[in-house]
Design a protein around this motif. Sequence first.
Motif, PDB file in Angstrom:
ATOM      1  N   VAL A 322       0.720  -1.197   0.014  1.00 41.73           N
ATOM      2  CA  VAL A 322       0.048   0.115  -0.064  1.00 41.73           C
ATOM      3  C   VAL A 322       0.903   1.271  -0.088  1.00 41.73           C
ATOM      4  O   VAL A 322       0.471   2.336  -0.740  1.00 41.73           O
ATOM      5  CB  VAL A 322      -0.905  -0.027   0.949  1.00 41.73           C
ATOM      6  N   GLY A 323       1.822   1.117   0.720  1.00 41.98           N
ATOM      7  CA  GLY A 323       2.889   2.270   0.748  1.00 41.98           C
ATOM      8  C   GLY A 323       3.629   2.935  -0.491  1.00 41.98           C
ATOM      9  O   GLY A 323       3.657   3.734  -1.067  1.00 41.98           O
ATOM     10  N   ASP A 324       3.877   1.626  -1.245  1.00 37.66           N
ATOM     11  CA  ASP A 324       4.341   1.807  -2.463  1.00 37.66           C
ATOM     12  C   ASP A 324       3.393   2.465  -3.592  1.00 37.66           C
ATOM     13  O   ASP A 324       3.895   3.170  -4.368  1.00 37.66           O
ATOM     14  CB  ASP A 324       5.071   0.454  -2.966  1.00 37.66           C
ATOM     15  N   ALA A 325       2.200   1.816  -3.236  1.00 38.45           N
ATOM     16  CA  ALA A 325       1.336   2.299  -4.205  1.00 38.45           C
ATOM     17  C   ALA A 325       0.802   3.788  -4.077  1.00 38.45           C
ATOM     18  O   ALA A 325       0.522   4.346  -5.122  1.00 38.45           O
ATOM     19  CB  ALA A 325      -0.076   1.585  -4.093  1.00 38.45           C
ATOM     20  N   VAL A 326       0.854   4.252  -2.972  1.00 37.79           N
ATOM     21  CA  VAL A 326       0.418   5.641  -2.667  1.00 37.79           C
ATOM     22  C   VAL A 326       1.587   6.476  -2.410  1.00 37.79           C
ATOM     23  O   VAL A 326       1.197   7.815  -2.306  1.00 37.79           O
ATOM     24  CB  VAL A 326      -0.539   5.454  -1.394  1.00 37.79           C
ATOM     25  N   GLY A 327       2.847   6.141  -2.340  1.00 36.55           N
ATOM     26  CA  GLY A 327       3.826   7.143  -2.212  1.00 36.55           C
ATOM     27  C   GLY A 327       3.930   8.255  -3.219  1.00 36.55           C
ATOM     28  O   GLY A 327       4.280   9.653  -2.541  1.00 36.55           O
ATOM     29  N   GLY A 328       3.746   8.094  -4.208  1.00 34.24           N
ATOM     30  CA  GLY A 328       3.941   9.267  -5.333  1.00 34.24           C
ATOM     31  C   GLY A 328       2.846  10.101  -5.171  1.00 34.24           C
ATOM     32  O   GLY A 328       2.707  11.409  -5.139  1.00 34.24           O
ATOM     33  N   VAL A 329       1.481   9.777  -4.911  1.00 34.02           N
ATOM     34  CA  VAL A 329       0.356  10.471  -4.786  1.00 34.02           C
ATOM     35  C   VAL A 329       0.296  11.278  -3.626  1.00 34.02           C
ATOM     36  O   VAL A 329       0.013  12.338  -3.540  1.00 34.02           O
ATOM     37  CB  VAL A 329      -0.854   9.454  -4.749  1.00 34.02           C
ATOM     38  N   ALA A 330       0.958  10.681  -2.438  1.00 38.12           N
ATOM     39  CA  ALA A 330       0.872  11.275  -1.104  1.00 38.12           C
ATOM     40  C   ALA A 330       1.815  12.340  -1.132  1.00 38.12           C
ATOM     41  O   ALA A 330       1.455  13.445  -0.652  1.00 38.12           O
ATOM     42  CB  ALA A 330       1.214  10.220  -0.029  1.00 38.12           C
ATOM     43  N   ALA A 331       3.012  12.107  -2.042  1.00 36.48           N
ATOM     44  CA  ALA A 331       3.930  13.244  -2.060  1.00 36.48           C
ATOM     45  C   ALA A 331       3.497  14.262  -2.706  1.00 36.48           C
ATOM     46  O   ALA A 331       3.743  15.562  -2.305  1.00 36.48           O
ATOM     47  CB  ALA A 331       5.044  12.968  -2.495  1.00 36.48           C
TER      48      ALA A 331
END
Length: 464
Positions: A322-331
Amino acid sequence: MSEAVVVLKRNRKLAIGALGGLALALGALQAVVEPALPLLQRELGVGAGEGALVGNALLVTGAVVAPVAGELGDRYGGKRVLVALMGVVSAGGVLASVAPGLPVLLLGQVLQGVMVGALPLSFILVRKHLPVGAARVAMGLVMALFTGGGTVGTLVAGPVAEHLSWRAMFALPTVVVVVMTSVVARLLPHDPPSPSAGGIDWPGMVLLSGTLLTFMLGLVRVTGAGLPPLGAGAVAVAVAALAAGWVAVERRAASPMVDLRLLARPALWHACVLTSVITTAFGMVAFLLPQLFAVPADGYGFGLGTTGIGLLLLPGAVAGAVGDAVGGVAARRLGLRTVLVVGALVTAATTFALASLHTAAWQLVLAKALTALAAGVGTTALLTRAATAVGTGDTGVVTGLLVVTRVIGVALGAQVGAALLDAGADPVTGLPAESAFATGFAVAGLVSALSLLVVRVTKKGFRA
């Protein structure tokens, strides 16, 4: 729109999906060792230090291959290089599945380590076949599927090892790798190589590979076998000399493997430093938890087998995906600096708490989930930021450097954790003392807190 164009687009989507399936299979092949490591140590008759080497043998090769694969993919086309590397991975999987002992298993792991090069090559293909906005999302998904493959590997390693054999853990994902590679080779169009003014910078590749290989093997020897100070100093001198030689070659090369001006960009060197710190802390936690789960229950441990360990590590594997999937969006939505600060605070608080609170299984499960989520979000945010800050011709090199930084960080954390357990082992039983685990978790907390200092020192770069 002609029928041929429709078929081409459909095949391209299927091929991109196959890239995701390949990442899933590779992640599973990489992850089966983690929950099965205590079992492998018993089967092979080795201690924590040699057990860490079984897991890190794959990472040693990955550290060498990742930047080279990215460069070759940029120069000759990502698809062509990817298919070739997957042939090597498949051979390693077969070798590991029939290994009669530790040496052959290590050789199989070394060959499987080529899989790390699949990540920068996948990013090249995604970047070339998708627009920039969709490419960012797809890069996160590929990374998430690679991590998600770890979820699958973590889940199935125990049942497969206990009901079939530990060799089957390597054989089954290898079959999937072969199938997915065949789909990619058949359906994905060949990506045109990036224009280059010169040939391959072979001296630069050899020196960089030598630097990374010497560093990784030296790390294993220093933290595992315990080199004397003179030996450790010799390793440090060798690494420094090779690195200095690589820089000198790159500065003079007409067509360098890595344009050193890229490394001067804040987006890249900030990403490398922070990725190494984040993954070192996570690598310690990822190694220590399965070892603690396997300690006999008549003491301070839990006495779990491979299946039990895998089930308890599963939430952490899911959280990492989940962290890998949303990392770019979260940043993009919250800001990279905010994402990194929050992740560092969560990891530091969690690992410091683990130093004293590790008597219940739920405490360890929650800790793995929190640290995996924080590491996934942080490292993927850094990778996507750096990858989209350069031109498409440099995507493979930049992402390769960040992937290898991630690999080195995890390997460093695992070896440091193993060294602490070996140092705190009972001379009679060979089991590590509880204080060794507490020390390991505390050290992981200190390393994670270091990333807060790095973020503060480089805050001007984040504003830029």
